[in-house]
Design a protein around this motif. Structure first.
Motif, PDB file in Angstrom:
ATOM      1  N   ALA A 147       0.831  -1.200   0.000  1.00 56.95           N
ATOM      2  CA  ALA A 147       0.000   0.000   0.000  1.00 56.95           C
ATOM      3  C   ALA A 147       0.862   1.246   0.000  1.00 56.95           C
ATOM      4  O   ALA A 147       0.486   2.280  -0.524  1.00 56.95           O
ATOM      5  CB  ALA A 147      -0.929  -0.001   1.209  1.00 56.95           C
ATOM      6  N   SER A 148       2.073   1.154   0.566  1.00 54.27           N
ATOM      7  CA  SER A 148       2.939   2.323   0.619  1.00 54.27           C
ATOM      8  C   SER A 148       3.715   2.521  -0.678  1.00 54.27           C
ATOM      9  O   SER A 148       4.474   3.464  -0.807  1.00 54.27           O
ATOM     10  CB  SER A 148       3.912   2.218   1.798  1.00 54.27           C
ATOM     11  N   ALA A 149       3.522   1.624  -1.660  1.00 54.55           N
ATOM     12  CA  ALA A 149       4.232   1.752  -2.921  1.00 54.55           C
ATOM     13  C   ALA A 149       3.665   2.890  -3.774  1.00 54.55           C
ATOM     14  O   ALA A 149       4.319   3.384  -4.662  1.00 54.55           O
ATOM     15  CB  ALA A 149       4.168   0.443  -3.705  1.00 54.55           C
ATOM     16  N   THR A 150       2.439   3.299  -3.488  1.00 55.25           N
ATOM     17  CA  THR A 150       1.845   4.405  -4.222  1.00 55.25           C
ATOM     18  C   THR A 150       1.620   5.571  -3.275  1.00 55.25           C
ATOM     19  O   THR A 150       1.289   5.378  -2.117  1.00 55.25           O
ATOM     20  CB  THR A 150       0.502   3.987  -4.850  1.00 55.25           C
ATOM     21  N   PRO A 151       1.799   6.795  -3.768  1.00 64.31           N
ATOM     22  CA  PRO A 151       1.641   7.949  -2.885  1.00 64.31           C
ATOM     23  C   PRO A 151       0.211   8.057  -2.356  1.00 64.31           C
ATOM     24  O   PRO A 151      -0.743   7.839  -3.080  1.00 64.31           O
ATOM     25  CB  PRO A 151       1.961   9.146  -3.779  1.00 64.31           C
ATOM     26  N   GLY A 162       8.186  13.348  15.726  1.00 60.77           N
ATOM     27  CA  GLY A 162       7.233  12.255  15.847  1.00 60.77           C
ATOM     28  C   GLY A 162       7.495  11.268  14.723  1.00 60.77           C
ATOM     29  O   GLY A 162       8.504  11.348  14.017  1.00 60.77           O
ATOM     30  N   ALA A 163       6.583  10.348  14.532  1.00 56.95           N
ATOM     31  CA  ALA A 163       6.730   9.326  13.492  1.00 56.95           C
ATOM     32  C   ALA A 163       6.847   9.967  12.111  1.00 56.95           C
ATOM     33  O   ALA A 163       6.135  10.920  11.799  1.00 56.95           O
ATOM     34  CB  ALA A 163       5.543   8.386  13.522  1.00 56.95           C
ATOM     35  N   LEU A 164       7.779   9.449  11.321  1.00 60.38           N
ATOM     36  CA  LEU A 164       7.921   9.852   9.920  1.00 60.38           C
ATOM     37  C   LEU A 164       7.213   8.770   9.111  1.00 60.38           C
ATOM     38  O   LEU A 164       7.808   7.752   8.756  1.00 60.38           O
ATOM     39  CB  LEU A 164       9.391   9.978   9.520  1.00 60.38           C
ATOM     40  N   THR A 165       5.923   8.979   8.848  1.00 57.83           N
ATOM     41  CA  THR A 165       5.098   7.928   8.259  1.00 57.83           C
ATOM     42  C   THR A 165       5.572   7.521   6.877  1.00 57.83           C
ATOM     43  O   THR A 165       5.493   6.346   6.536  1.00 57.83           O
ATOM     44  CB  THR A 165       3.622   8.358   8.205  1.00 57.83           C
ATOM     45  N   ASN A 166       6.087   8.448   6.094  1.00 61.52           N
ATOM     46  CA  ASN A 166       6.527   8.095   4.746  1.00 61.52           C
ATOM     47  C   ASN A 166       7.778   7.221   4.756  1.00 61.52           C
ATOM     48  O   ASN A 166       8.079   6.547   3.774  1.00 61.52           O
ATOM     49  CB  ASN A 166       6.760   9.345   3.892  1.00 61.52           C
ATOM     50  N   VAL A 208      14.836  28.665  10.757  1.00 61.00           N
ATOM     51  CA  VAL A 208      14.467  28.141  12.072  1.00 61.00           C
ATOM     52  C   VAL A 208      15.591  28.340  13.075  1.00 61.00           C
ATOM     53  O   VAL A 208      16.727  28.635  12.706  1.00 61.00           O
ATOM     54  CB  VAL A 208      14.127  26.628  11.981  1.00 61.00           C
ATOM     55  N   LYS A 209      15.236  28.158  14.346  1.00 60.70           N
ATOM     56  CA  LYS A 209      16.234  28.227  15.426  1.00 60.70           C
ATOM     57  C   LYS A 209      15.885  27.160  16.452  1.00 60.70           C
ATOM     58  O   LYS A 209      14.761  26.638  16.470  1.00 60.70           O
ATOM     59  CB  LYS A 209      16.270  29.609  16.047  1.00 60.70           C
ATOM     60  N   ALA A 210      16.830  26.835  17.321  1.00 62.22           N
ATOM     61  CA  ALA A 210      16.589  25.843  18.373  1.00 62.22           C
ATOM     62  C   ALA A 210      15.374  26.249  19.189  1.00 62.22           C
ATOM     63  O   ALA A 210      15.198  27.421  19.522  1.00 62.22           O
ATOM     64  CB  ALA A 210      17.825  25.712  19.258  1.00 62.22           C
ATOM     65  N   GLY A 211      14.519  25.285  19.461  1.00 67.16           N
ATOM     66  CA  GLY A 211      13.299  25.533  20.234  1.00 67.16           C
ATOM     67  C   GLY A 211      12.057  25.713  19.372  1.00 67.16           C
ATOM     68  O   GLY A 211      10.944  25.634  19.884  1.00 67.16           O
ATOM     69  N   ASP A 212      12.225  25.965  18.064  1.00 65.50           N
ATOM     70  CA  ASP A 212      11.066  26.125  17.182  1.00 65.50           C
ATOM     71  C   ASP A 212      10.345  24.796  17.002  1.00 65.50           C
ATOM     72  O   ASP A 212      10.974  23.750  16.797  1.00 65.50           O
ATOM     73  CB  ASP A 212      11.492  26.630  15.794  1.00 65.50           C
ATOM     74  N   ASN A 213       9.014  24.844  17.070  1.00 66.75           N
ATOM     75  CA  ASN A 213       8.187  23.687  16.721  1.00 66.75           C
ATOM     76  C   ASN A 213       7.822  23.823  15.255  1.00 66.75           C
ATOM     77  O   ASN A 213       7.350  24.877  14.822  1.00 66.75           O
ATOM     78  CB  ASN A 213       6.930  23.638  17.588  1.00 66.75           C
ATOM     79  N   ILE A 214       8.045  22.748  14.489  1.00 65.60           N
ATOM     80  CA  ILE A 214       7.897  22.821  13.035  1.00 65.60           C
ATOM     81  C   ILE A 214       7.099  21.649  12.480  1.00 65.60           C
ATOM     82  O   ILE A 214       6.894  20.640  13.148  1.00 65.60           O
ATOM     83  CB  ILE A 214       9.278  22.839  12.334  1.00 65.60           C
ATOM     84  N   HIS A 215       6.678  21.807  11.236  1.00 66.60           N
ATOM     85  CA  HIS A 215       6.189  20.732  10.381  1.00 66.60           C
ATOM     86  C   HIS A 215       7.196  20.646   9.243  1.00 66.60           C
ATOM     87  O   HIS A 215       7.608  21.687   8.695  1.00 66.60           O
ATOM     88  CB  HIS A 215       4.792  21.036   9.847  1.00 66.60           C
ATOM     89  N   PHE A 216       7.596  19.438   8.881  1.00 64.80           N
ATOM     90  CA  PHE A 216       8.646  19.269   7.878  1.00 64.80           C
ATOM     91  C   PHE A 216       8.467  17.932   7.173  1.00 64.80           C
ATOM     92  O   PHE A 216       7.658  17.102   7.574  1.00 64.80           O
ATOM     93  CB  PHE A 216      10.028  19.347   8.544  1.00 64.80           C
ATOM     94  N   ARG A 217       9.231  17.725   6.125  1.00 62.71           N
ATOM     95  CA  ARG A 217       9.218  16.459   5.380  1.00 62.71           C
ATOM     96  C   ARG A 217      10.644  15.993   5.195  1.00 62.71           C
ATOM     97  O   ARG A 217      11.521  16.761   4.814  1.00 62.71           O
ATOM     98  CB  ARG A 217       8.552  16.625   4.026  1.00 62.71           C
ATOM     99  N   VAL A 218      10.853  14.710   5.474  1.00 59.96           N
ATOM    100  CA  VAL A 218      12.159  14.079   5.276  1.00 59.96           C
ATOM    101  C   VAL A 218      11.997  12.969   4.247  1.00 59.96           C
ATOM    102  O   VAL A 218      11.014  12.232   4.262  1.00 59.96           O
ATOM    103  CB  VAL A 218      12.695  13.485   6.596  1.00 59.96           C
ATOM    104  N   GLU A 219      12.972  12.866   3.356  1.00 59.45           N
ATOM    105  CA  GLU A 219      13.002  11.787   2.373  1.00 59.45           C
ATOM    106  C   GLU A 219      14.386  11.177   2.351  1.00 59.45           C
ATOM    107  O   GLU A 219      15.368  11.827   2.715  1.00 59.45           O
ATOM    108  CB  GLU A 219      12.633  12.319   0.983  1.00 59.45           C
TER     109      GLU A 219
END
Length: 119
Positions: free
Chosen positions: A37-41, A68-72, A93-104
């Motif tokens: 199921a994870s083979a398709t976006p 948190g969990a990196l679901t991708n 950004v700086k230390a202490g910032d709460n962010i939303h991001f994407r890792v690949e």
């Protein structure tokens, strides 16, 4: 002679079907346990992850993020350093910032690919 030819043709067809079936079975076993199921976006693959910047390291071009969990990537939450795809991300950004991001995973290196967005 015709009977012999028919028998030979039948054996050839049976052998071809056996080989084709074995190949399909081998491919199915090769992918056993993979979450196809994870083979398709889908929305989980394109979703951003939440985290907190722990360190901005301009010398190495990395952000240390408690995330948190990196679901991708099927990765549980933890704290780790990530390369950034674009060095200008380090200035956002700086230390202490709460962010939303994407890792690949780019060429074997876990990399922040989307500019971190403040929460």
């Amino acid at each position: 002679m015709t009977r012999y030819f028919n028998l030979l043709a039948s054996v050839a067809v049976s052998s071809a079907l056996f080989i084709a079936g074995a190949s399909v079975n081998a491919q199915a076993q090769e992918h056993a346990g993979h979450d196809m199921a994870s083979a398709t976006p889908d929305s989980a693959d394109t979703a951003l992850s939440a985290g907190e910047i722990k360190k901005v390291d301009r010398d190495t071009g990395k952000l240390t993020i408690k995330h948190g969990a990196l679901t991708n990537l099927n990765m549980p939450g933890m704290t780790m350093a990530f390369k950034v795809q674009d060095p200008s991300m380090l200035d956002q950004v700086k230390a202490g910032d709460n962010i939303h991001f994407r890792v690949e995973n780019l060429n074997g290196s876990l990399t922040v690919t989307e500019s971190p967005r403040l929460q």
